[in-house]
Design an enzyme around this catalytic site. Structure first.
Site, PDB file in Angstrom:
ATOM      1  N   GLU A  16       4.059  93.285   9.181  1.00  0.00           N
ATOM      2  CA  GLU A  16       3.194  93.745  10.275  1.00  0.00           C
ATOM      3  C   GLU A  16       3.319  92.796  11.462  1.00  0.00           C
ATOM      4  OE1 GLU A  16      -0.791  95.205   9.308  1.00  0.00           O
ATOM      5  OE2 GLU A  16      -1.557  93.913  10.916  1.00  0.00           O
ATOM      6  N   THR A  47       0.382  96.777  15.175  1.00  0.00           N
ATOM      7  CA  THR A  47      -1.061  96.980  15.361  1.00  0.00           C
ATOM      8  C   THR A  47      -1.330  97.594  16.732  1.00  0.00           C
ATOM      9  OG1 THR A  47      -1.483  94.804  16.299  1.00  0.00           O
ATOM     10  CG2 THR A  47      -1.588  94.975  13.899  1.00  0.00           C
ATOM     11  N   TYR A  48      -2.573  98.062  16.891  1.00  0.00           N
ATOM     12  CA  TYR A  48      -2.982  98.773  18.113  1.00  0.00           C
ATOM     13  C   TYR A  48      -4.412  98.362  18.377  1.00  0.00           C
ATOM     14  CZ  TYR A  48      -3.164 103.125  20.996  1.00  0.00           C
ATOM     15  OH  TYR A  48      -3.253 104.059  22.002  1.00  0.00           O
ATOM     16  N   ALA A  50      -8.113  98.486  19.251  1.00  0.00           N
ATOM     17  CA  ALA A  50      -9.087  99.566  19.360  1.00  0.00           C
ATOM     18  C   ALA A  50      -9.477  99.697  20.823  1.00  0.00           C
ATOM     19  CB  ALA A  50     -10.299  99.258  18.492  1.00  0.00           C
ATOM     20  N   HIS A  77       0.061 101.741  14.218  1.00  0.00           N
ATOM     21  CA  HIS A  77      -1.365 101.793  13.873  1.00  0.00           C
ATOM     22  C   HIS A  77      -2.062 102.617  14.964  1.00  0.00           C
ATOM     23  CE1 HIS A  77      -1.425  97.822  11.356  1.00  0.00           C
ATOM     24  NE2 HIS A  77      -0.225  98.365  11.337  1.00  0.00           N
ATOM     25  N   ARG A 107     -10.253 103.487  11.781  1.00  0.00           N
ATOM     26  CA  ARG A 107     -11.408 103.651  12.660  1.00  0.00           C
ATOM     27  C   ARG A 107     -11.369 102.612  13.776  1.00  0.00           C
ATOM     28  NH1 ARG A 107     -17.112 101.716  10.796  1.00  0.00           N
ATOM     29  NH2 ARG A 107     -16.114  99.794  11.496  1.00  0.00           N
ATOM     30  N   TYR A 143      -9.948  98.164   1.020  1.00  0.00           N
ATOM     31  CA  TYR A 143     -10.590  96.836   1.005  1.00  0.00           C
ATOM     32  C   TYR A 143     -10.902  96.377  -0.427  1.00  0.00           C
ATOM     33  CZ  TYR A 143     -10.853  98.234   5.814  1.00  0.00           C
ATOM     34  OH  TYR A 143     -10.491  98.657   7.066  1.00  0.00           O
ATOM     35  N   HIS A 147     -15.346  96.931   2.134  1.00  0.00           N
ATOM     36  CA  HIS A 147     -15.523  96.834   3.595  1.00  0.00           C
ATOM     37  C   HIS A 147     -16.915  96.267   3.882  1.00  0.00           C
ATOM     38  CE1 HIS A 147     -16.137  98.055   7.785  1.00  0.00           C
ATOM     39  NE2 HIS A 147     -14.810  98.035   7.864  1.00  0.00           N
ATOM     40  N   GLN A 174      -6.610  95.330   3.048  1.00  0.00           N
ATOM     41  CA  GLN A 174      -7.018  94.150   3.794  1.00  0.00           C
ATOM     42  C   GLN A 174      -6.463  92.925   3.077  1.00  0.00           C
ATOM     43  OE1 GLN A 174      -8.164  92.694   6.489  1.00  0.00           O
ATOM     44  NE2 GLN A 174     -10.185  93.676   6.455  1.00  0.00           N
TER      45      GLN A 174
HETATM   46  P1  FAD Z   1     -13.236 103.738   7.794  1.00  0.00           P
HETATM   47  O1  FAD Z   1     -12.320 104.325   6.774  1.00  0.00           O
HETATM   48  O2  FAD Z   1     -13.908 104.685   8.728  1.00  0.00           O
HETATM   49  O3  FAD Z   1     -14.325 102.870   6.982  1.00  0.00           O
HETATM   50  C1  FAD Z   1     -15.304 102.084   7.671  1.00  0.00           C
HETATM   51  C2  FAD Z   1     -16.601 102.066   6.827  1.00  0.00           C
HETATM   52  O4  FAD Z   1     -17.167 103.392   6.740  1.00  0.00           O
HETATM   53  C3  FAD Z   1     -16.401 101.637   5.365  1.00  0.00           C
HETATM   54  O5  FAD Z   1     -17.570 100.983   4.974  1.00  0.00           O
HETATM   55  C4  FAD Z   1     -16.243 102.963   4.612  1.00  0.00           C
HETATM   56  O6  FAD Z   1     -16.630 102.862   3.252  1.00  0.00           O
HETATM   57  C5  FAD Z   1     -17.171 103.893   5.385  1.00  0.00           C
HETATM   58  N1  FAD Z   1     -16.669 105.273   5.477  1.00  0.00           N
HETATM   59  C6  FAD Z   1     -15.373 105.687   5.515  1.00  0.00           C
HETATM   60  N2  FAD Z   1     -15.305 107.017   5.687  1.00  0.00           N
HETATM   61  C7  FAD Z   1     -16.583 107.470   5.748  1.00  0.00           C
HETATM   62  C8  FAD Z   1     -17.174 108.757   5.940  1.00  0.00           C
HETATM   63  N3  FAD Z   1     -16.395 109.859   6.109  1.00  0.00           N
HETATM   64  N4  FAD Z   1     -18.528 108.858   5.996  1.00  0.00           N
HETATM   65  C9  FAD Z   1     -19.318 107.757   5.849  1.00  0.00           C
HETATM   66  N5  FAD Z   1     -18.818 106.502   5.651  1.00  0.00           N
HETATM   67  C10 FAD Z   1     -17.462 106.358   5.604  1.00  0.00           C
HETATM   68  N6  FAD Z   1      -8.057  97.512  13.561  1.00  0.00           N
HETATM   69  C11 FAD Z   1      -7.591  97.759  14.822  1.00  0.00           C
HETATM   70  O7  FAD Z   1      -8.369  97.881  15.761  1.00  0.00           O
HETATM   71  N7  FAD Z   1      -6.242  97.867  15.062  1.00  0.00           N
HETATM   72  C12 FAD Z   1      -5.317  97.768  14.071  1.00  0.00           C
HETATM   73  O8  FAD Z   1      -4.102  97.875  14.329  1.00  0.00           O
HETATM   74  C13 FAD Z   1      -5.780  97.519  12.732  1.00  0.00           C
HETATM   75  N8  FAD Z   1      -4.906  97.447  11.689  1.00  0.00           N
HETATM   76  C14 FAD Z   1      -5.385  97.305  10.397  1.00  0.00           C
HETATM   77  C15 FAD Z   1      -4.475  97.334   9.326  1.00  0.00           C
HETATM   78  C16 FAD Z   1      -4.936  97.204   8.011  1.00  0.00           C
HETATM   79  C17 FAD Z   1      -3.930  97.252   6.871  1.00  0.00           C
HETATM   80  C18 FAD Z   1      -6.323  97.020   7.764  1.00  0.00           C
HETATM   81  C19 FAD Z   1      -6.829  96.835   6.348  1.00  0.00           C
HETATM   82  C20 FAD Z   1      -7.232  96.999   8.821  1.00  0.00           C
HETATM   83  C21 FAD Z   1      -6.786  97.153  10.147  1.00  0.00           C
HETATM   84  N9  FAD Z   1      -7.662  97.170  11.240  1.00  0.00           N
HETATM   85  C22 FAD Z   1      -7.204  97.392  12.522  1.00  0.00           C
HETATM   86  C23 FAD Z   1      -9.092  96.898  11.037  1.00  0.00           C
HETATM   87  C24 FAD Z   1      -9.941  98.182  10.826  1.00  0.00           C
HETATM   88  O9  FAD Z   1      -9.962  98.942  12.021  1.00  0.00           O
HETATM   89  C25 FAD Z   1     -11.349  97.718  10.431  1.00  0.00           C
HETATM   90  O10 FAD Z   1     -11.321  97.152   9.155  1.00  0.00           O
HETATM   91  C26 FAD Z   1     -12.459  98.748  10.558  1.00  0.00           C
HETATM   92  O11 FAD Z   1     -13.707  98.050  10.452  1.00  0.00           O
HETATM   93  C27 FAD Z   1     -12.467  99.836   9.516  1.00  0.00           C
HETATM   94  O12 FAD Z   1     -11.414 100.680   9.651  1.00  0.00           O
HETATM   95  P2  FAD Z   1     -11.122 101.834   8.552  1.00  0.00           P
HETATM   96  O13 FAD Z   1     -10.033 102.645   9.075  1.00  0.00           O
HETATM   97  O14 FAD Z   1     -11.027 101.273   7.189  1.00  0.00           O
HETATM   98  O15 FAD Z   1     -12.532 102.640   8.687  1.00  0.00           O
END
Ligand code: FAD
Length: 293
Positions: A16, A47-48, A50, A77, A107, A143, A147, A174
């Site tokens: 990455e 990465t990208y 947010a 991403h 997200r 995670y 998370h 993560q």
């Molecule tokens: P989600 O899947 O939406 O989860 C967030 C929280 O909501 C969790 O607690 C989950 O259990 C809960 N949840 C999930 N779906 C639902 C639902 N439908 N209804 C209710 N609750 C729900 N961030 C950046 O800005 N740019 C990047 O390039 C980037 N790259 C990353 C790469 C990796 C491999 C990882 C692990 C993380 C990366 N992140 C990045 C960080 C990430 O954006 C954060 O960890 C963020 O807080 C959560 O993203 P997510 O996609 O897991 O969110």
């Protein structure tokens, strides 16, 4: 190539990188990619930030260059927080126009000061949007230590299963510093019916500030063994870097021996570290490719 097709009877190895900051020298990322592409990883993800903007177009350009200039499969991403559907559609169109087949749908981190303005609440909304619209291979985040916003591990796993049901083809974790969290999480994910490949995200820790920031942001536990290393070498940059490399090699060796689907190395744009790690574990990947899992 779609990344989900890589996981046939072998441990995948991916890297990455992040795009340069707006005021940074753009040529540096290409020096980094020159060195990283020597490793011939299965793919490199970019990465990208947010919120998108300038950094977003750089992500697309770099992912495109990785694929077309360096001949390595790439992943862009895409965090959806704050994005309108039209904006997401535009980004996806641009990715398609650049021939990019793989998107890590996220997200993004919430900032307390921002009122939600976009059309997406969770990564699952973006995954559904992508799958309804176009033929991308979609990767999602997971995670092993839960998370930080989740009410419980069960809740987190339930929503992870939902992301897979919405169409996530492959997952990347993560970072974690204790493999036991990964093995426990992996087993529970399989029991929960999550069948897609799960790559283990490994971050070689090379400076103390970096790990303190990560612990605060991601809530990962620092194992005693790791804290001892940190305390012993924190005042010697080269020693801490080498100890961080050795720690990551140790984690990866164990993961490959246990038959992990893949290793995703957070390079922090530091090719020296990525090379040292890869040189030490290269032959293990070669053997893992011969084992039927
Ligand atoms: P989600 O899947 O939406 O989860 C967030 C929280 O909501 C969790 O607690 C989950 O259990 C809960 N949840 C999930 N779906 C639902 C639902 N439908 N209804 C209710 N609750 C729900 N961030 C950046 O800005 N740019 C990047 O390039 C980037 N790259 C990353 C790469 C990796 C491999 C990882 C692990 C993380 C990366 N992140 C990045 C960080 C990430 O954006 C954060 O960890 C963020 O807080 C959560 O993203 P997510 O996609 O897991 O969110």
């Amino acid at each position: 190539m779609k990344t989900a097709e890589l996981f046939e009877n072998r441990t995948v190895f991916s890297l990455e990188v992040f795009p340069p900051k707006p005021d940074a020298d753009e040529s540096v990322i290409y020096d980094t990619l020159n060195e990283l592409s020597d490793i011939s990883p299965d793919f490199i993800s970019v990465t990208y930030g947010a919120g998108g903007g300038h950094n977003g177009s750089k992500t697309i350009q770099i992912a495109s260059d990785i694929k077309h200039r360096y001949g390595v499969e790439s992943v862009a991403h895409l965090p959806c927080i704050g994005l309108k559907k039209e904006e997401a559609a535009e980004i996806l169109d641009s990715l398609q126009a650049h021939g990019i087949e793989n998107v890590l749908a996220l997200r993004g981190d919430r900032r307390d000061e921002d009122a939600p303005t976009g059309d997406f609440t969770h990564a699952s909304d973006l995954i559904t949007f992508i799958k309804e619209r176009c033929d991308f291979n979609v990767i999602a985040a997971c995670y092993p230590e839960v998370h930080p916003e989740s009410a419980s591990a069960v809740d987190d796993l339930k929503w992870l299963r939902y992301k897979a049901d919405c169409g996530a083809d492959h997952l990347i974790t993560q970072l974690f510093l204790d493999n036991r969290y990964f093995y426990d999480f992996y087993e529970k994910a399989r029991i929960a019916g999550i069948k897609v490949p799960i790559e283990a995200g490994i971050m070689p820790v090379t400076n103390k500030r970096q790990i303190e920031r990560m612990v605060k942001l991601c809530g990962v536990e620092l194992p005693k063994k790791f804290v001892r290393v940190l305390e012993k070498y924190e005042h010697n940059e080269a020693a801490l870097r080498d100890a961080g490399i050795a720690y990551a090699i140790d984690q990866i060796t164990d993961l490959i021996a246990e038959g992990a689907d893949g290793i995703h190395l957070y390079t922090m744009n530091y090719p020296y570290v990525a090379h040292k790690i890869y040189d030490a574990v290269q032959s293990l990947f070669a053997v893992s490719s011969c084992l039927a899992k």
